[in-house]
Write a protein that holds these residues in place. Sequence first.
Motif, short mmCIF file in Angstrom:
data_model
loop_
_atom_site.label_atom_id
_atom_site.label_comp_id
_atom_site.label_asym_id
_atom_site.label_seq_id
_atom_site.Cartn_x
_atom_site.Cartn_y
_atom_site.Cartn_z
N GLY A 7 8.04 20.89 18.25
CA GLY A 7 9.46 20.58 18.35
C GLY A 7 10.31 21.42 17.41
N ALA A 8 11.60 21.18 17.45
CA ALA A 8 12.56 21.93 16.62
C ALA A 8 12.37 21.59 15.14
N ASP A 9 12.67 22.55 14.28
CA ASP A 9 12.52 22.37 12.84
C ASP A 9 13.56 21.38 12.30
N ILE A 10 13.14 20.64 11.28
CA ILE A 10 14.04 19.75 10.53
C ILE A 10 14.02 20.23 9.08
N GLU A 11 15.09 20.76 8.60
CA GLU A 11 15.13 21.30 7.25
C GLU A 11 15.22 20.18 6.22
N GLY A 12 14.56 20.43 5.07
CA GLY A 12 14.64 19.48 3.96
C GLY A 12 13.77 18.26 4.19
N VAL A 70 0.84 -1.20 0.00
CA VAL A 70 0.00 0.00 0.00
C VAL A 70 0.87 1.25 0.00
N LEU A 71 0.58 2.17 -0.92
CA LEU A 71 1.11 3.52 -0.86
C LEU A 71 0.06 4.32 -0.09
N ASN A 72 0.31 4.49 1.21
CA ASN A 72 -0.76 4.84 2.14
C ASN A 72 -1.10 6.33 2.14
N SER A 73 -0.20 7.18 1.72
CA SER A 73 -0.49 8.61 1.62
C SER A 73 0.22 9.16 0.40
N ILE A 74 -0.52 9.88 -0.44
CA ILE A 74 0.04 10.45 -1.66
C ILE A 74 -0.36 11.93 -1.71
N ASN A 75 0.58 12.79 -1.36
CA ASN A 75 0.38 14.24 -1.47
C ASN A 75 1.76 14.91 -1.48
N ALA A 76 1.85 16.18 -1.10
CA ALA A 76 3.12 16.90 -1.16
C ALA A 76 4.09 16.50 -0.06
N ALA A 77 3.62 15.73 0.95
CA ALA A 77 4.47 15.24 2.04
C ALA A 77 5.17 16.38 2.79
N LYS A 78 4.49 17.51 2.96
CA LYS A 78 5.05 18.63 3.69
C LYS A 78 4.30 18.84 4.99
N PHE A 79 5.04 18.97 6.10
CA PHE A 79 4.45 19.17 7.43
C PHE A 79 3.47 20.35 7.39
N HIS A 133 0.75 19.60 12.11
CA HIS A 133 0.36 18.19 12.04
C HIS A 133 1.23 17.47 11.02
N ASP A 134 1.59 16.23 11.36
CA ASP A 134 2.37 15.41 10.44
C ASP A 134 1.62 15.20 9.13
N ASN A 135 2.37 15.14 8.05
CA ASN A 135 1.81 14.90 6.73
C ASN A 135 2.80 14.06 5.92
N PHE A 136 3.30 12.98 6.56
CA PHE A 136 4.27 12.12 5.89
C PHE A 136 3.59 11.26 4.83
N ASN A 137 4.36 10.88 3.83
CA ASN A 137 3.96 9.88 2.84
C ASN A 137 4.78 8.61 3.09
N TYR A 138 4.19 7.45 2.78
CA TYR A 138 4.98 6.24 2.95
C TYR A 138 4.41 5.06 2.17
N ASP A 173 10.26 19.44 5.60
CA ASP A 173 10.13 20.55 6.56
C ASP A 173 9.36 20.14 7.81
N ALA A 174 9.73 19.00 8.35
CA ALA A 174 9.05 18.44 9.52
C ALA A 174 9.61 19.04 10.81
N VAL A 175 9.14 18.54 11.94
CA VAL A 175 9.63 18.97 13.25
C VAL A 175 9.96 17.73 14.08
#
Length: 502
Positions: free
Chosen positions: A404-409, A330-339, A351-356, A382-384
């Motif tokens: 939480g703290a920013d995670i770049e890229g 399953v490709l469980n989330s398909i979008n821009a994958a940006k926090f 809110h998390d917006n990961f793809n996987y 651009d997650a945290v």
Amino acid sequence: MTTHFSQEKKTLYQMIAHVSMAGMLRGLKLTLPSVVTIMLITSGLVWSQDFDNCYPYQGCTQNCMTDYCVANASETSDKPRRALPGPFDSPPFPSAEYQGYPLVGVPVDDTIYPLMQSFYDTPYGECIKKTGIKAYGWFNGSANLSNCKNSNIPFSYWIVPNRFELDQFCIRLERQVDSVQTDHIDIGFRSTFLYGIDYRFMTAGGWTSNQLLKHNRLYGYDFTEQYIDVYFPQVSEGLIVRVGRWIACPDIETQFAPDNYMGSHSILFTFDTYTQTGVMGTLMLNKNWTVQAALHAGTDMAPWYKGALPTGMLGVRWVASDNKDSIYLVLNSINAAKFRRFNYYGQPAGHDNFNYLVGTWQHVFNETIHTKTEAYFMWQRDAVVGGTPSIGPVRSFGGGGGIGADIEGTTLTFGAVNYTMFELSKTDFLTVRNEYWRDVDGERSGFPGTYSSHAIGLTHNFTSILQIRPEIGYYRNWTNPAFDLGKKKGLLMIAADLTLRF
């Protein structure tokens, strides 16, 4: 062949359960919900043996709740079905089917639990039966002994160390669609309400989420499943369209206690998707192949939530003709994958917006041994650190404190977990679980590093409604201290949970 426990063996198992739990509870701090749970489950040890209206349980026709009724797969395989036969014995395993959700061509579950039996015993019982609507639920409580002082996080679900807690009180109302028949459209639904400390893992933004995201409470409630199913038999070999909120499909583990091989969960499962809200279609092409597609509001978000956005999902399920192997991808989330960043009650949040991509391979060695391996690869931009924040107060058990703290890229999270099960009898099985998991920047767990875990558990069913699962496990972040609020690299736990169905 129906199997029965002797009274002596049942009494021995009860004594073991009482002694084990009493030893674990000695010196543990108890909350009001946990005290109520202990009382209910202890009463259930007696009630489940004395309940002499033996409702049909997995093919059981005996009037013998005082003798645990179980059936071999051969006794239940006579039900009409269009899918391949279920490869596992259930009981003792929680399900007879390969991973898949929902399944087309599989018979409706006709298990009747005590609450529903009480309705059937009324003058309106026959009318209620004809509707196909059922009501049932369970209590699930656990006790653990841990080397942690304040928090077992990022372990789940038993986050409070050295305590007995009410994990889940669930009540469910449902009507399952009959996807074996092919002559008419059928409509069903499910509504599941949950209360307990496990609510925090089910929480989705917009679904009573202030309890966690604003207040960071230990106990809470959640409307975990709220959906309608429509079955169309004329489309290929059958199509089920689901509208509402459902639990995420592809995992070995699931959110609800009775449906799992063990009481605890892998770290890999802890940090993936729990529920999705939207529209999903499941199409059976033939006995071997099923495909899925969905449009939902994003990982653990309601469409009306501030962070929601249109998100796709695609899945495929294959079962070998010899019924020895299955793959579910399953490709469980398909979008821009940006926090997703926004203010929440005047504070910076998001809110998390990961793809996987996630997949499970399952294999049957023989009638008593089978194995399941799940792996996923997750990414987010651009997650945290720590993912979706709670702006509530910092608690001793974990959580809260804001974003939480920013995670770049782009940050990555990936891993694999294996479950291998050994059937010991028609009421008992052994589970061995091993996993590898890497959270590169701490995006999911809050603590970057490489994790592993190794656990072994025993499941024993006293009756069809009462179950105990003792286990022991070791969990470790090999890179940084993560457990007990970042104080320990490793977590050693001995634990057990009890589930009483009603």
